[in-house]
Design an enzyme around this catalytic site. Structure first.
Site, PDB file in Angstrom:
ATOM      1  CB  SER A 161      -2.888  -0.335   0.973  1.00 41.19           C
ATOM      2  OG  SER A 161      -1.819  -1.094  -0.772  1.00 41.19           O
ATOM      3  CD  GLU A 206      -4.852  17.330 -25.663  1.00 38.97           C
ATOM      4  OE1 GLU A 206      -5.790  17.726 -26.548  1.00 38.97           O
ATOM      5  OE2 GLU A 206      -4.244  16.283 -26.170  1.00 38.97           O
ATOM      6  CE  LYS A 232     -13.404  -3.613  -4.866  1.00 41.29           C
ATOM      7  NZ  LYS A 232     -13.592  -3.750  -3.046  1.00 41.29           N
ATOM      8  CG  ASP A 233      -7.389  -4.101  -8.888  1.00 39.76           C
ATOM      9  OD1 ASP A 233      -7.358  -3.127  -8.262  1.00 39.76           O
ATOM     10  OD2 ASP A 233      -6.075  -4.394  -7.629  1.00 39.76           O
ATOM     11  CG  HIS A 254       5.302  -3.311  -2.000  1.00 41.20           C
ATOM     12  ND1 HIS A 254       4.719  -2.636  -2.640  1.00 41.20           N
ATOM     13  CD2 HIS A 254       4.341  -4.607  -1.816  1.00 41.20           C
ATOM     14  CE1 HIS A 254       3.731  -3.678  -3.145  1.00 41.20           C
ATOM     15  NE2 HIS A 254       3.976  -4.732  -3.194  1.00 41.20           N
TER      16      HIS A 254
END
Length: 431
Positions: free
Chosen positions: A223, A291, A247-248, A219
């Site tokens: 972004s 894994e 959108k998310d 922040h």
């Protein structure tokens, strides 16, 4: 970063006014993920993976706490309590499959998040701290996942712990004492299981704390975006809510469809069948494999098969495995290109898509394959390219390539025109 045009939080409800005065959490949310947080208007779906990673972290913590209520970290009963959770606890099978496959999805979205950062150079100034905290999160995830893999106390759990902790034995002089200190003995047993369980329970909350720092650091500069051009004006941005929450939300819906498809229809697809056999120190599996999300680094570890003068192959493998992640810390200073986005860096783009991505794909495949030819040789070639890419190719390319012309602003990249680009930055467009 608070832009001058960011909307101010102005509560009208008396209750919200009271909270705003006494404990301004609604204001914090509004300014962090609401309409008061302007973000670049051209963010693609590649920017969804950060939110997805946060969701799967919460999912892992919730399911992990529930599983911990029924698990006993004792070598005599750990395997039995895992079966008890699967067979006797109400919805226990659901919690375990959700947790095991949630770990895989957590790593999937984080790997995509990282490689998006590689392509768009999200590590460049002024976002170095965001990147460095992200690498710390990844290292903590690796440690947490390794300890979690040990807890079911199956064959792969036991022998995975034996092999990975044995890596510390490669360190000269102090290696073996460190290994014994970590395990609480000469082999994985009660002491190691208790320690791993305690740390596996604790570390997700540490990860959550570093994630908060990661978002806080985000922040400050704001972004990044696909063009790599910084925000210049209000038309370059949109409020985070409702545009990017929607959108998310869509991205989360797609991810959950895939996730629940795996949980309900292929719950053991990403696991190893030998882990449904109780740990037996006297029976070594024919092929010990971790894994899937550890495979590229496991392949790098096994790529070193011969001593180099006085340096043992095992020590070189251990150093290379850790260096493969530690090199990411130095990317902000290795990549000296003035351009961020790979879309405007033609030479960088070629090495990324036809060099780094195939090398990582080979490492992923070879890490899960037996330690025999041709997989060892392929691992060696891919490992050599991996380090060359970051330590040699990237610095040279960033110095010699000629970037393509950048748009004046995000608005120009999205809409194809920008009045301020034509009239001058301080001029006002005609009405």
């Amino acid at each position: 970063m608070s832009f001058p045009w960011a909307k101010e939080y102005t509560p009208t409800n008396p209750v919200m006014k009271f909270f705003d005065e006494k404990l301004p959490l609604p204001r914090l949310v509004y300014n962090a993920i609401g309409a008061g947080y302007p973000v670049p208007r051209n963010l693609s779906y590649f920017w969804n993976f950060g939110v997805l990673a946060g969701f799967f972290l919460v999912l892992q913590i919730v399911t992990g706490v529930i599983l911990a209520m029924h698990y006993a970290a004792n070598a005599q009963v750990a395997f039995a309590t895992t079966e008890h959770i699967m067979r006797d606890v109400n919805w226990g099978w659901m919690m375990r499959y959700a947790h095991a496959n949630g770990a895989s999805f957590f790593f999937i979205v984080v790997y995509l998040h990282i490689f998006r950062g590689f392509f768009y150079s999200s590590y460049k100034a002024p976002r170095e701290m965001i990147w460095l905290l992200g690498v710390v999160i990844f290292l903590l995830m690796m440690a947490t996942a390794f300890m979690g893999y040990v807890l079911p106390w199956g064959q792969m759990s036991f022998w995975g712990a034996k092999v990975i902790t044995g890596l510390f034995g490669a360190i000269p002089l102090v290696g073996e004492p460190i290994q014994v200190w970590l395990l609480g003995g000469y082999a994985p047993d009660n002491a190691a299981l208790n320690r791993f369980f305690s740390l596996h329970f604790l570390l997700p909350f540490v990860i959550a704390g570093v994630v908060i720092l990661h978002i806080w650091a985000l922040h400050i500069p704001g972004s990044s975006n696909p063009t790599g051009v910084e925000v210049k004006q209000e038309s370059d941005t949109l409020p985070f809510h409702p545009y990017y929450t929607a959108k998310d939300g869509f991205g989360l819906g797609v991810a959950l469809l895939l996730y629940f498809g795996l949980v309900f229809f292929l719950p053991n697809y990403l696991g190893h069948p030998d882990n449904y056999i109780e740990a037996n120190p006297l029976s070594t599996p024919a092929h010990i494999v971790p894994e899937w999300y550890f495979w590229p680094f496991y392949a790098i570890l096994r790529a070193f098969t011969a001593d180099f003068f006085f340096i043992p192959a095992k020590l070189m493998g251990v150093l290379a495995m850790f260096s493969a992640i530690l090199v990411w810390f130095f990317l902000p200073w290795l990549d000296k290109s003035p351009v961020r986005s790979g879309h405007y860096r033609p030479l960088f783009r070629k090495f990324f898509w036809f060099g780094l991505i195939p090398a990582m794909a080979v490492l992923f495949y070879c890490g899960g394959a037996p330690a025999e030819e041709p997989f060892v040789m392929l691992s060696q070639i891919a490992t050599a390219y991996y380090f060359l890419h970051f330590l040699v190719i990237l610095p040279i390319v960033s110095q010699v390539e000629k970037p393509e012309p950048l748009p004046y602003s995000i608005t120009e990249a999205v809409l194809g025109s920008d009045d301020k680009a034509v009239l001058g930055e301080n001029a006002k467009p005609a009405v």
